[in-house]
Design an enzyme around this catalytic site. Structure first.
Site, PDB file in Angstrom:
ATOM      1  CG  HIS A  36      -1.097  -3.717   1.968  1.00 31.20           C
ATOM      2  ND1 HIS A  36      -0.504  -3.648   3.491  1.00 31.20           N
ATOM      3  CD2 HIS A  36      -1.409  -4.527   1.328  1.00 31.20           C
ATOM      4  CE1 HIS A  36      -0.011  -5.570   3.075  1.00 31.20           C
ATOM      5  NE2 HIS A  36      -0.115  -5.682   2.471  1.00 31.20           N
ATOM      6  CG  ASP A  93       0.979   1.761   0.604  1.00 32.53           C
ATOM      7  OD1 ASP A  93       1.991   1.274  -0.939  1.00 32.53           O
ATOM      8  OD2 ASP A  93       0.847   1.369   0.880  1.00 32.53           O
ATOM      9  CD  GLN A 110      -0.934  -3.537  -5.383  1.00 29.28           C
ATOM     10  OE1 GLN A 110      -0.542  -3.297  -6.838  1.00 29.28           O
ATOM     11  NE2 GLN A 110      -0.590  -3.898  -4.698  1.00 29.28           N
ATOM     12  CE  LYS A 144       3.003  -5.161  -2.820  1.00 30.50           C
ATOM     13  NZ  LYS A 144       2.277  -6.601  -2.812  1.00 30.50           N
TER      14      LYS A 144
END
Lengths: 153, 426
Positions: B143, B220, B223, B246
């Site tokens: 990202h 990261d 997600q 999220k």
């Protein structure tokens, strides 16, 4: 150009009034996009790209006999349809007409509410760019005449 | 400072027992947004979960309750409301600690989101320890937050950013990863699950290799936290970041997990209230971790809301969530491939619920706009991962991303809307 800018807007609104639902309106927009003429590759450059659009839009202005002629296209079909409408209204008009005419048909068709926010912003960016070019050409003309007069006296 | 037990904000245990077998119908009833209709009477099929998740009623209620009953600043007041707010805020930190299986609450820093957490690590850790010629290793599928934050520090320190490529299925080229990893590598910062492609990276192998090379590993997890049980200690990540919004929580709250000794070695990033010990014009001393990194009034309600979201996820149970999402992804993939001309970008062996696709040469914006008219919410664009798009020679895709509250009905409506869009555009 036989049709006035006001007549062009009115015709678009009437044209879309035939359709009952969004699907038919979108289909019409897509059809307009499909039949919209592409622009020469030499205009598909960074210099003519309209910022603020999610899809890529190129807009090329040219001053011909005191009127601004626009050529524009996009890689997305619905946007091409919107461009076809915008050019029908704004291309081939005088800088003054362009600058002083709000895009009434956009509100009357309810385009903003039926487009995603991003696309509505993109439409606003295109209109803004069209008007900026018109203002620029308008000033260019004025300064040109201004200079001419000074030289003449 | 001990804070009295207050039944209003402390009615439920910090970690709640699971609710029994996973039941998608019961789960769906907890998300009021799923009952929305759009464009007249079209029921919503929300398939934009990689952008942000919907919120269960309990999270919405928690925010409402906080502002209604306990609104106050934290770590500052002697009065009752301030103590309640502080208690709830710090208890939320404990919930995050449990969710990630961190060793201590001190290792949990609240940020605005994963992006701010990555920037904090880049600026504070990177800015302090990187020397000219040092290397930072990221991947082609990152990202933008995990690219640009390092590019900014690269300019300041003279460190060099190296990029691990991926193959055409969207899997990381692990041979290249091991080749690029060397004694100059000081930081390896890799995405756990790709937001644009759904690839699940072999994060254990990556972290172990980074450590063997003498580098630290930043993961990261923006997600991954919504979809799988995370154990930062088993993973051995040095830093792990994610965003609250999220994972069913509010926007504007996120988390930086950092190993204690690393956080303690780092200077503060931003100055202000809450992060200081003593302030004087001849020198200021700083608060202990994690407060050293939380300058100013934090997003108190956001953190407490995130705590409620974590409770909800824990109650629902990650085993059930993972199983349901895997089944749904298999079904959605099968249905999508039935659409003529559909091409899926990201076909890694291990994949999470992300379907990034195009249909023939139709523009994803056109597909997305028409699907929206049918009540189907997808994302179109580059998904803040332009290098990943470039790998496939495209500038944008349409992306349907799943959550555990999606069901086969959502997928069926998505495919019907997509077929309609294709018919209209062809």
């Amino acid at each position: 150009m036989t049709q006035t800018i006001a007549e062009a807007q009115k015709e678009i609104v009437e044209e879309f009034a035939f359709f009952d639902d969004w699907e038919q309106r979108f289909e019409h927009l897509i059809d307009l996009g499909k039949s919209h003429l592409d622009i020469p590759d030499e205009y598909k450059t960074e210099a003519y790209r309209v910022r603020g659009c999610q899809s890529t839009v190129w807009l090329h202005p040219e001053l011909k006999d005191g009127r601004v002629v626009f050529q524009a296209t996009s890689d997305a079909m619905i946007v091409r349809g919107l461009i076809a409408l915008l050019l029908k209204v704004y291309s081939g008009r005088t800088p003054e007409e362009i600058a002083s005419t709000p895009p009434k048909f956009v509100d009357e068709l309810g385009l903003n509410e039926h487009l995603t926010q991003g696309r509505a912003n993109g439409l606003a960016s295109m209109i803004e760019q069209i008007k900026l070019y018109a203002v620029a050409f308008g000033q260019l003309e004025k300064s040109h005449f201004g200079n001419g007069k000074e030289q003449g006296t | 400072m001990p804070i009295a037990h207050d039944p209003r904000i402390d009615g439920k245990p910090a970690t709640e027992p699971a609710r029994g077998p996973f039941d998608v119908e019961r789960v769906r009833a907890d998300f009021p947004t799923l009952r929305e209709t759009v464009h007249g009477d079209k029921p919503l099929a929300y398939l934009d979960n990689a952008a942000t998740s919907l919120k269960p009623q309990c999270v919405i209620d928690t925010l409402n309750d906080f502002y209604t009953h306990d609104n106050s600043n934290v770590h500052r007041g002697v009065h009752t409301l301030s103590q309640r707010a502080t208690f709830a805020f710090e208890r939320a930190r404990g919930k995050v600690k449990n969710l990630l299986n961190a060793e201590s609450e001190k290792e949990i820093v609240f940020t605005r989101g994963a992006t701010e957490a990555l920037n904090l690590v880049a600026q504070s850790y990177g800015g302090t320890f990187l020397k000219p010629g040092d290397e930072i290793l990221v991947s082609e599928m990152e990202h933008h937050a995990n690219i640009v934050s390092w590019q900014l520090i690269q300019e300041r320190t003279g460190a060099v950013l190296r990029v691990v490529p991926m193959d055409d299925t969207g899997e990381l080229r692990m041979d290249e990863f091991h080749r690029l990893l060397g004694e100059r590598t000081k930081i390896v910062s890799i995405v756990h699950i790709s937001n644009a492609l759904g690839t699940v990276n072999p994060i254990g192998e990556i972290v172990a290799a980074a450590h063997a090379a003498g580098a630290i590993a930043v993961v990261d997890g923006a997600q991954s936290v919504p979809h799988a049980r995370i154990d930062v200690r088993a993973m051995d990540a040095d830093f792990f970041v994610f965003s609250g919004h999220k994972v069913l929580g509010p926007t504007g709250i996120g988390v930086l997990y950092g190993k204690r000794e690393l956080l303690e070695s780092m200077p503060p990033w931003q100055g202000g209230g809450d992060m200081i010990d003593r302030v004087a014009f001849d020198g200021t001393t700083f608060n202990v971790i994690p407060h050293k990194f939380e300058a100013g009034t934090p997003h108190i309600a956001g953190a407490i809301g995130l705590g409620a979201a974590i409770d909800y996820l824990t109650r629902t149970g990650f085993d059930g969530i993972e199983e349901h999402e895997a089944k749904l992804l298999a079904y959605a993939t099968e249905r999508l491939l039935e659409v003529e001309g559909a091409r899926i970008f990201g076909t890694a062996g291990k994949k999470a619920g992300v379907l990034s696709f195009n249909v023939g040469d139709l523009h994803p914006h056109d597909l997305g706009s028409i699907m929206d008219m049918e009540g189907v919410a997808t994302r179109v664009g580059h998904h803040c991962a332009q290098p990943a798009m470039r790998h496939f020679g495209i500038s944008a895709t349409c992306r349907a991303s799943l959550a555990f509250y999606n069901d086969e009905g959502d997928i069926d409506r998505f495919i019907a809307a997509l077929n309609k869009a294709v018919r209209m555009l062809k």
